[in-house]
Design a protein around this motif. Sequence first.
Motif, PDB file in Angstrom:
ATOM      1  N   SER A  93       0.803  -1.045  -0.032  1.00 17.87           N
ATOM      2  CA  SER A  93       0.123  -0.044  -0.070  1.00 17.87           C
ATOM      3  C   SER A  93       0.909   1.301  -0.084  1.00 17.87           C
ATOM      4  O   SER A  93       0.592   2.210  -0.678  1.00 17.87           O
ATOM      5  CB  SER A  93      -0.954   0.040   1.153  1.00 17.87           C
ATOM      6  N   THR A  94       1.932   1.117   0.817  1.00 18.73           N
ATOM      7  CA  THR A  94       2.873   2.547   0.958  1.00 18.73           C
ATOM      8  C   THR A  94       3.602   2.671  -0.354  1.00 18.73           C
ATOM      9  O   THR A  94       3.498   3.740  -1.082  1.00 18.73           O
ATOM     10  CB  THR A  94       3.797   2.098   2.117  1.00 18.73           C
ATOM     11  N   VAL A  95       3.997   1.466  -1.022  1.00 15.44           N
ATOM     12  CA  VAL A  95       4.745   1.826  -2.252  1.00 15.44           C
ATOM     13  C   VAL A  95       3.735   2.267  -3.372  1.00 15.44           C
ATOM     14  O   VAL A  95       3.963   2.923  -4.119  1.00 15.44           O
ATOM     15  CB  VAL A  95       5.484   0.464  -2.817  1.00 15.44           C
ATOM     16  N   ASP A  96       2.393   1.577  -3.414  1.00 15.10           N
ATOM     17  CA  ASP A  96       1.494   2.210  -4.462  1.00 15.10           C
ATOM     18  C   ASP A  96       1.270   3.496  -4.217  1.00 15.10           C
ATOM     19  O   ASP A  96       1.481   4.264  -5.331  1.00 15.10           O
ATOM     20  CB  ASP A  96       0.225   1.307  -4.203  1.00 15.10           C
ATOM     21  N   ARG A  97       1.073   4.093  -2.973  1.00 13.19           N
ATOM     22  CA  ARG A  97       0.991   5.553  -2.951  1.00 13.19           C
ATOM     23  C   ARG A  97       2.179   6.223  -3.580  1.00 13.19           C
ATOM     24  O   ARG A  97       2.110   7.166  -4.117  1.00 13.19           O
ATOM     25  CB  ARG A  97       0.574   5.679  -1.475  1.00 13.19           C
ATOM     26  N   LEU A  98       3.384   5.786  -3.149  1.00  6.59           N
ATOM     27  CA  LEU A  98       4.504   6.470  -3.459  1.00  6.59           C
ATOM     28  C   LEU A  98       4.718   6.318  -4.977  1.00  6.59           C
ATOM     29  O   LEU A  98       5.318   7.431  -5.613  1.00  6.59           O
ATOM     30  CB  LEU A  98       5.945   5.947  -2.648  1.00  6.59           C
ATOM     31  N   GLU A  99       4.465   5.334  -5.384  1.00  5.11           N
ATOM     32  CA  GLU A  99       4.218   5.257  -7.005  1.00  5.11           C
ATOM     33  C   GLU A  99       3.411   6.180  -7.920  1.00  5.11           C
ATOM     34  O   GLU A  99       4.040   6.820  -8.597  1.00  5.11           O
ATOM     35  CB  GLU A  99       4.118   3.694  -7.420  1.00  5.11           C
TER      36      GLU A  99
END
Length: 177
Positions: A93-99
């Motif tokens: 979820s964190t990487v999705d948002r940062l992406e």
Amino acid sequence: MPKRPDLAVDPIEEVRRQWRERAWPAADEVLTVGSIMRVQQILLRRLEDTLKPYDLTFARFEALLLLLFSQHGSLPLGKMGERLLVHSTSVTSTVDRLERQGYVQRVAHPTDRRVILAQITELGRTTALEATEKVGADHFGLPGWSRADLASLSGLLRRIREENADFVEGRRDAESS
């Protein structure tokens, strides 16, 4: 930072009083743990207020720093979860948002097709450095604390972590740098 309304009684101290009144065990520990938990909420709110101009939560900020600190600016998502001490779902979820923000990109591992890496982008690197400067200027939410006070508190908290085998002293990951 918004302040809570003035309270006539410290609610955490009131819990300890209630425990003592009932002769329940560990009243002082209830006060201590309640205080730690409340301070965590206060510091998280302060840090997230500081990070707001960068559209970062503290969790996303930590993930960016982890990638910034890594040797190649990238890590497998599983390794990120281990280092951030969070479940793999949270890392995804964190990487999705940062992406979506353009701060990281997912790339294939150069030698293992099964592994996806999160890699910090130039925008992510710039943002992480600017946010770090801002958080540092706010002394991570602890302005005005002396080095001695910080060392004392850190030592006490470290003791809890050591007693609960939170880390292995002196061990370093092969991929940590």
